[in-house]
Motif scaffolding. Structure first.
Motif, mmCIF file in Angstrom:
data_model
loop_
_atom_site.group_PDB
_atom_site.id
_atom_site.type_symbol
_atom_site.label_atom_id
_atom_site.label_comp_id
_atom_site.label_asym_id
_atom_site.label_seq_id
_atom_site.Cartn_x
_atom_site.Cartn_y
_atom_site.Cartn_z
ATOM 1 N N GLU A 54 13.217 24.600 52.107
ATOM 2 C CA GLU A 54 13.739 23.863 50.835
ATOM 3 C C GLU A 54 12.445 23.595 49.980
ATOM 4 N N LEU A 83 22.834 19.141 60.780
ATOM 5 C CA LEU A 83 21.881 18.365 60.299
ATOM 6 C C LEU A 83 22.065 16.837 60.865
ATOM 7 N N ARG A 97 20.082 13.538 60.046
ATOM 8 C CA ARG A 97 19.047 12.900 59.179
ATOM 9 C C ARG A 97 18.511 11.654 60.043
ATOM 10 N N ASP A 143 12.054 12.598 57.337
ATOM 11 C CA ASP A 143 12.027 13.180 56.177
ATOM 12 C C ASP A 143 11.459 12.495 54.904
ATOM 13 N N GLU A 160 16.232 9.661 59.486
ATOM 14 C CA GLU A 160 15.893 8.384 58.756
ATOM 15 C C GLU A 160 16.832 7.414 58.758
ATOM 16 N N CYS A 177 22.243 23.545 54.956
ATOM 17 C CA CYS A 177 22.767 22.101 55.333
ATOM 18 C C CYS A 177 22.611 21.342 53.933
ATOM 19 N N GLY A 179 17.885 23.749 52.809
ATOM 20 C CA GLY A 179 17.914 22.493 52.283
ATOM 21 C C GLY A 179 18.297 22.578 50.800
ATOM 22 N N THR A 180 19.402 22.998 50.635
ATOM 23 C CA THR A 180 19.622 23.438 49.185
ATOM 24 C C THR A 180 19.604 22.552 48.277
ATOM 25 N N ASN A 181 19.533 20.981 48.598
ATOM 26 C CA ASN A 181 19.257 20.150 47.589
ATOM 27 C C ASN A 181 18.035 19.993 47.137
HETATM 28 C C1 PEP Z 1 18.355 19.262 51.342
HETATM 29 O O1 PEP Z 1 17.443 19.117 50.922
HETATM 30 O O2 PEP Z 1 19.290 20.110 50.827
HETATM 31 C C2 PEP Z 1 18.518 18.545 52.644
HETATM 32 C C3 PEP Z 1 19.704 18.910 53.266
HETATM 33 O O3 PEP Z 1 17.951 17.422 52.887
HETATM 34 P P1 PEP Z 1 18.033 16.168 52.116
HETATM 35 O O4 PEP Z 1 19.205 16.152 51.177
HETATM 36 O O5 PEP Z 1 17.870 15.084 53.346
HETATM 37 O O6 PEP Z 1 16.738 16.060 51.401
#
Ligand code: PEP
Ligand code: MG
Length: 886
Positions: free
Chosen positions: A750, A565, A567, A626, A569, A836, A771-773
């Protein structure tokens, strides 16, 4: 038939063995195993951990059929030794020791010399021909029994002992004789009376009270805390076992002694006999750090035969248990006894060195080696060291033993409670104590490091700090610790409470003031070898989340196999870029936006080239923009003024535009793929930049594998719209430049909807990256930014067992992942799948990733080594595809 609660070992029969740790505890199981090996262990028996469970499950009551079994075992002990419990000629004395399945050093209670009373003390005097020894043992027992079994304050006994010393005008116990100890015994008995307790003369009664006290100590506050700190889940243990072992005495004169040895150096892992002993002393004296012991080598001169026998046993035990052993021994009048062996606690560095050495020596295989090191220890191994430049200027004040490696700096505090309080407030502290004891464990855990001026390498402070991976310097005898005035003095320097010091656990050096610490770079030596083993064992690839070449470089050094990943941004905040980005965002027309994007393009090309170069030969997954655009808008008046000027609009107009971009719920607002749906030109610019960067490098002969990743997709049409645009641009550029570049287009998964329609998306995508967050945020409906306010209540009430943002919630989010995986692979068997989110660096979640059969995890560069080991451990523990718990 009644249940079996008691397991004996002696020279006639042995009922347990090393495999029975769950019910005999570590100590009991290994004593039995040593007896089976024919080693000189004193005979005894173990009361199983099942009794502890029974005791706590039944309102602190022992099972009825325990008593006859224990009496029977005591008889057998009397018989094999030809001694009698409570006898006035030849009394049998025992120790009563705790011992759970997992070692919890010093956390629970132990009672020595049990069986002494007004009669048997005479017997012991006759038997040993040493009246002083007998009465000293007796008073020690009364004291320990009162303190441990009856909870009479320890200080009262200390006070009584001091009184006798004062009256005689002496300073140390050694100067007291038998008559003095008789007086001490009388005073101790008075203390019992004052406390409304009585000292039982009946040895069997002493035994029962002590057995119960040990079971009770399973739930004493420090044992509970130890289990919490070490994440030893109570549910996995029945409790502690109780070992009743015939006493042997290391304090019977100059031909007796006691010590603790390790088959390898527990600090460095070096293969050499290592340990300490004290002549004419009891075991507790070594551990408590009251007298400073002698190094093991000296035993060679004092008792060559014992040294030879001991080292032979050390070799035998290490081979037998196939791991470094920590062995307690006692010599009673020239005869060696082994009191305990267990896999030795060791520093993270030693753990790695030993695991690799054991593979090379052919004792264990690579799968076993990766299981020998805790992934969390790997992180500690990348321990901070002092900045060499600052160290040159630091004021050296003294030296102790390098008990546990690393470099630590903090404000000095003199009590464990204070250490905990200050650490809670986010302060860095060094806990300074003359020596530590089990009560200090919480404070040690909270501190950056520990400094003591007493004790050796096996003192409590040293052992516990090593176990925790905390920097520690112990036995720094030249450093005066003045608890009363709350200061330390050394080398003419005075450091007061809450002033800074710095300690070096590799060299044992102490410095005044704050010395900056830095992280070491890269992997070397045995750690690199162990992680190579890990990669061989593992089924998961490990990639890194990296946005800049510097991070990519660290990731490579730590063994990442690509970037999972990037990012993008983060690339727009540089001083020369942010204004261009802002201009793009507040543009009123596509034309204006394209113009701004055109200016951003060269920067992006350079960014991606940097990443591709560092990761040459590996895949690099670049995610299209994102976050909500609002995150980039100008905030301060100054920023507004400047931007309005460049745009040729009024500040008011600009403020209005910024306001329009505001959202109630930006994390679910205009972000991710949605921005690209509205403003395709942004994704177009990024695609162009990725391709041009890759093409340029290819032309230089470099191998590049770009993967373009679309964030926050929830509907296959979002994906196909973007994918069509990406492939059109990419294919045109590839054709134009006439290069043979392969690229992939995939998506983050995600949004829960994406999991459900993953079959449709999988048909179109080359890869999925969870995107587990966000998947946790949207799956649970817990805001990533706000859940901290209530998560502790949820955990306390057992609604969620653990923080779901740290460890994957297997039954919920885990199930979504499984649904997505099955869906995606059903339409695309070649789909590459990874994680990720932050979970990609968490060992528990990595185990889950292995179990469900993902291809890789991606985490922050510094966690890459941890993830490599965790992935290997998951593979060593479980076959892939094993049924997952959800
Ligand atoms: C996620 O959502 O797990 C991810 C990797 O993206 P971000 O943390 O940048 O939203
Ligand atoms: Mg996300």
């Amino acid at each position: 038939m009644s249940k079996k609660y008691v397991y004996v070992w002696n020279n006639r029969r042995v009922e347990g063995n090393a495999k029975m740790k769950d019910i005999l505890g570590g100590k009991g199981a290994n004593l039995a195993e040593m007896a089976l090996l024919g080693l000189p262990v004193p005979p005894g028996f173990t009361i199983s951990t099942e009794v502890c469970k029974y005791y706590w499950d039944n309102g602190m009551k022992l099972p009825d059929d325990l008593k006859p079994a224990v009496e029977q075992a005591m008889h057998e002990l009397e018989e094999v030794l030809g001694k009698k419990f409570g006898d006035n000629d030849n009394p049998l004395l025992v120790s009563v020791r705790s011992g759970a399945a997992v070692s919890m050093p010093g956390m629970m209670d132990t009672i020595l010399n049990l069986g002494l009373n007004d009669v048997s003390v005479q017997g012991l005097a006759k038997q040993t021909n040493n009246e002083r020894f007998a009465w000293d043992s007796y008073r020690r027992f009364i004291q320990m029994f009162g303190d441990v079994s009856l909870e009479i304050p320890h200080a009262k006994f200390e006070e009584a002992l001091n009184k006798v010393k004062r009256e005689k005008g002496v300073k140390t116990d050694i100067e007291l004789d038998a008559e003095d100890f008789k007086k001490v015994v009388e005073l101790y008995k008075k203390i019992y009376q004052e406390e409304g307790k009585s000292f039982p003369q009946d040895p069997m009664e002493q035994l029962w009270i002590s057995i119960e006290a040990v079971f009770r100590s399973w739930n004493n506050p420090r044992a509970i805390k130890y289990r919490q700190i070490n994440k030893l889940d109570d549910k996995n243990f029945l409790g502690t076992a109780v070992n009743v072992v015939a006493m042997v005495f290391g304090n019977m004169g100059e031909d007796s002694g006691t010590g603790v040895v390790f088959t390898r150096d527990p600090s460095t892992g070096e293969k050499k006999y290592y340990g300490e002993f004290l002549m004419n002393a009891q075991g507790e004296d070594v551990v408590a750090g009251i007298r400073t012991p002698q190094p093991l080598d000296e035993l060679k001169n004092i008792m060559p035969d014992v040294y030879k026998e001991l080292t032979e046993i050390m070799d035998k035990l290490e081979h037998h248990f196939r791991d470094m052993q920590d062995i307690e021994f006692t010599v009673e009048r020239g005869k060696l006894y082994i009191l305990q062996t267990r896999n030795g606690k060791r520093t993270p560095a030693a753990a790695v060195k030993i695991a690799v050495a054991l593979v090379k020596e052919g004792l264990i295989n690579k799968q076993e080696a990766v299981m020998r090191v805790d992934p969390a220890d790997i992180e500690k191994l990348l321990h901070p060291v002092f900045d060499p430049e600052e160290l040159k200027r630091a004021q050296y004040i003294g030296k102790g033993l390098p008990a546990s490696p690393g470099a630590a700096t903090g404000k000095i505090v003199f009590s464990a409670e204070e250490a905990e309080e200050m650490a809670k407030k986010g302060e860095q502290v060094i806990l300074v104590r003359p020596e530590t004891s089990a009560e200090d464990v919480g404070g040690m855990n909270a501190a950056q490091g520990i400094l003591t001026n007493r004790g050796g390498m096996t003192s409590h402070a040293a052992v516990v700090a090593r176990g925790m991976g905390k920097t520690a310097v112990v036995g720094a005898e030249n450093i005066l610790i003045d608890l009363k005035n709350r200061l330390i003095k050394a080398n003419g320097v005075v450091i007061k409470d809450k002033e800074w010091i710095s300690i070096d656990g590799n060299e044992g050096k102490v410095y005044a003031g704050k010395v900056k610490t830095i992280r070491p770079e890269g992997l070397a030596g045995e750690l690199a070898t162990l992680l190579d083993y890990a990669d061989e064992v593992s089924d998961l690839g490990v990639r890194a989340n990296a946005d800049v070449p510097r991070d990519a470089k660290v990731a490579r050094e730590y063994g990442a196999q690509g970037i999972g990943l990037c990012r993008t941004e983060h690339m727009f905040f540089g001083p020369e870029r942010i204004n261009k980005m802002r201009r793009m965002i507040v543009s009123k027309s596509e034309e204006q936006r394209r113009k701004a994007l055109e200016e951003l393009l060269p920067y992006q090309i350079e960014d991606f080239k940097g990443l591709f170069k560092e990761m040459e030969g590996f895949s690099v997954t670049i995610r299209l923009l994102d976050p909500p655009l609002h995150e980039f808008v100008p905030e301060t008046d100054e920023q507004i003024k400047e931007l309005a000027k460049t745009l040729g609009i009024t500040e008011e107009e600009l403020r209005q535009t910024v306001k329009e971009l505001e959202e109630f719920n930006p994390m679910m607002g205009h972000r991710g793929v949605r921005v690209a749906i509205t403003y395709p030109e942004i994704a177009e610019m990024q695609t162009k930049a990725i391709l041009l960067a890759a093409i340029e490098l290819m032309k230089e002969g470099k191998k590049v594998h770009p993967e373009i990743m679309i964030p926050l997709v929830g509907n296959v049409k979002e994906f196909t719209i973007l994918k069509d645009s990406i492939t059109q641009i990419a294919d045109e550029l590839i054709k134009e430049h006439n290069v043979d570049l392969e690229y992939k287009v995939g998506t983050m998964i995600e949004v829960p909807r994406a999991c459900v329609v993953a079959d449709q998306i999988g048909e179109q995508a080359d890869f999925f990256s969870f995107g587990t967050n966000d998947l946790t945020q949207l799956g649970l409906g817990f805001s990533r930014d706000d859940y901290g306010k209530f998560i502790n209540d949820y955990i306390e009430k057992g609604i969620y067992e653990k923080d779901p943002f740290q460890h994957i919630d297997r039954e919920g989010v885990g199930k979504l992942i499984k649904i997505a995986l099955d869906g995606g692979r059903s339409t695309n068997p070649h789909l590459k799948v990874g994680i990720c989110g932050e979970h990609g660096g968490d060992p528990e979640s990595i185990e889950f990733a292995h179990l469900v059969g993902l291809d890789y995890v991606s985490c922050s560069p510094y966690r890459v080594p941890v993830a490599r080991l965790a992935a290997a451990q998951a593979a060593a523990k479980y076959k892939r595809g094993k049924k997952v718990n959800y």
